[in-house]
Design a protein around this motif. Structure first.
Motif: not given
Length: 182
Positions: A138-146, A43-48, A128-134
């Motif tokens: 980010k790994n939030l964990g794992y959904d495990v089926t057992y 389970i991941t999340s995109t971080v800007k 001249r400057c501007k704001t860019v986003y990288d």
């Protein structure tokens, strides 16, 4: 005390110790020791993350103009044109040539002054400057089926458990990471 009584007590003590030893070994535990992992989905999340990106650019500026209407160029051109026009013709034709020379010279002087004013420039380097986003994941964990025996379950874990999850003596999942390392 007779010998058969002592032998019976000895055999009884030995039997009791044997039963205690077997009970301590948990020989009669018939359940599985591990749950089989069927799937572990990250389970991941995109971080800007914002950052400033700057570059230097050359900017051309026009110097301030003193005579915006180009009157000086028009007047000087008209005088020069009138003088040149006065050199042609004679009598009334000379007057016409002088007027036409003054009009043409005035227009030409106006255009020359405009060209000179437009070319009167200077350059500067500006940042001249501007704001860019990288972006990053980010790994939030794992959904495990057992699976334990014939029963399936799902749980979210903070780490990938691999192919199996240990069980405690009661058949419950052992979820601490330290139990997996021992």
């Amino acid at each position: 005390m007779n010998k058969s009584m002592l032998a019976g007590i000895g055999i009884g003590v030995a039997a009791a110790m044997g039963v205690a030893a077997v009970a301590g070994l948990d020989v009669f535990h018939s359940g599985p020791e591990y749950a089989k992992v069927i799937s572990a989905k990250a389970i991941t999340s995109t971080v800007k993350s914002p950052r400033k990106e700057c570059r230097n650019v050359t900017v051309t500026h026009r110097r301030p103009v003193q005579d915006e209407n180009r009157i000086a160029g028009s007047v000087l051109g008209a005088v020069a044109g009138g003088v040149i026009g006065h050199q042609f013709g004679g009598g009334h034709g000379r007057d016409v040539a002088t007027v036409l020379g003054a009009l043409g010279g005035g227009y030409a002087g106006n255009q020359v002054q405009g060209t000179m004013q437009d070319k009167d420039t200077y350059s500067t380097i500006e940042q001249r400057c501007k704001t860019v986003y990288d972006t990053s994941e980010k790994n939030l964990g794992y959904d495990v089926t057992y699976q334990i025996g014939n029963q399936q379950g799902k749980i979210r874990m903070d780490h990938n458990p691999g192919s199996q999850i240990p069980l405690d003596k009661n058949g419950q999942l052992v979820l601490s990471d330290s139990a997996n390392k021992s």
